[in-house]
Scaffold this active site. Sequence first.
Site, short mmCIF file in Angstrom:
data_model
loop_
_atom_site.label_atom_id
_atom_site.label_comp_id
_atom_site.label_asym_id
_atom_site.label_seq_id
_atom_site.Cartn_x
_atom_site.Cartn_y
_atom_site.Cartn_z
N GLY A 1 -9.50 -3.97 -3.08
CA GLY A 1 -9.19 -4.53 -4.39
C GLY A 1 -9.11 -6.06 -4.35
N PHE A 2 -8.60 -6.61 -5.43
CA PHE A 2 -8.52 -8.07 -5.56
C PHE A 2 -7.64 -8.68 -4.47
CE2 PHE A 2 -5.73 -11.22 -7.95
CZ PHE A 2 -6.45 -12.32 -7.53
N GLY B 1 -11.25 -0.94 -6.76
CA GLY B 1 -11.77 -1.77 -5.67
C GLY B 1 -13.28 -1.66 -5.59
N LYS C 1 7.32 5.79 9.43
CA LYS C 1 8.41 6.43 10.18
C LYS C 1 7.87 7.05 11.47
CE LYS C 1 10.20 10.53 9.10
NZ LYS C 1 10.86 11.59 8.32
N TYR D 1 3.48 2.67 -14.65
CA TYR D 1 3.38 1.60 -13.66
C TYR D 1 4.78 1.08 -13.30
CZ TYR D 1 1.65 -2.80 -11.57
OH TYR D 1 1.37 -3.86 -10.73
N THR E 1 -0.97 -12.70 -10.56
CA THR E 1 -1.81 -13.39 -9.57
C THR E 1 -3.26 -13.31 -10.02
OG1 THR E 1 -0.21 -12.82 -7.88
CG2 THR E 1 -2.42 -13.39 -7.10
#
Length: 318
Positions: free
Chosen positions: A11-12, A37, A104, A144, A174
């Site tokens: 992706g970006f 992506g 984990k 989201y 961003t």
Amino acid sequence: MKRILITGGAGFIGSHLCERLLKEGNDVVCLDNFFTGRKVNIAHLMDSPYFEVIRHDVTEPVLLEVDQIYNLACPASPVHYQYNPVKTIKTNVMGALNMLGLAKRVRARILQASTSEVYGNPLVHPQTEDYWGNANPIGPRACYDEGKRCAETLMFAYHRQNGVDIKVVRIFNTYGPRMLENDGRVVSNFIVQALKGSDITVYGDGKQTRSFCYIDDMVDGLIRMMNNDEIVGPVNLGNPGEFTVKELADRVIRLTGSSSRISYKPLPQDDPVQRQPDITIAKKNLGWKPTIELEDGLNRSIEYFSKRIKKSKDTITV
Ligand code: NAD
Ligand code: UDP
Ligand code: UDP
């Protein structure tokens, strides 16, 4: 040499992170389901013997051996995350769960890409990390916002219960090269509209504010947080420069020299009125602050989108 897993690596933000971590001499594993992506974002890294790509969905378990995990997998644009809200919740919750299970098992350090959206439509301004937010749990952005809030909860639960080595960052808006042209986010929308001479679509009256961080600064902040041994977060990462959406539109028109006109469209439901990060913790604990001014970052992004638009006229891109 560290082996580093980046989910959402095509992706970006993820592709810039892959590039930078590879350049710094790490072994990088990019995991992506290619929802938002693109292969073209990482095509230039494919020749490296230290770079691998796995087509995989984070909602399914995966067995890998790594030292660090950057969990970035999740569509970030409102248009894309609202396209299939149930899938967005699964990606955030089951994705975080699987990556925490992996961390984990192999004792890896894991960094979760959270978001300023955890503050919802904030009543505290600028937003500090101790603010619990004002998010609508049943609105169109909830898949989201609440998905990311739950991912943060999972991170802290695994940390307390199983001693997993966690880092949580809250990323503010961003922008930069490799955002999708049809991404729907404001910076890419305005630049592409200006370059094509179409109307610039300002939602609402354009008086809502955002703070825009250039991609190189963000990548630097993410790496500093991952390699910090003192704090687990959450830490805000973003550029505190605050602009109205109308100011952004005017600036893009000026910098592109476009003849586009502004056209006002309805404001989407629950669109936050104001947003600005308080980055005191990032400055103090990570020694980080953004260095690239909006004008400079916009010029670099305009250059990228001009090339991309020209290229897409001649070829089919992936
Ligand atoms: P992006 O849409 O360009 O990248 C997301 C990547 O995740 C894409 O490559 C996509 O294909 C992949 N992905 C989505 N669902 C997946 C799944 N189920 N399994 C595997 N891969 C999957 O967005 P971005 O701007 O690069 O955002 C990266 C991360 O940063 C996201 O978690 C986002 O929430 C967070 N973030 C970004 C911003 C921003 O302004 N860019 C702000 C806040 C938070
Ligand atoms: N998991 C994974 N890779 C691993 C280890 C775990 O994808 O290397 C997944 C696992 O399938 C589970 C999730 O991570 O769905 C949480 O794992 P955990 O061990 O915490 O819980 P449990 O498996 O006991 O439910
Ligand atoms: N916005 C706009 N025109 C567009 C796209 C977005 O006016 O073409 C506005 C949007 O309503 C919001 C701001 O720009 O107020 C930032 O939107 P974006 O989708 O980029 O990010 P987020 O709302 O998640 O911060």
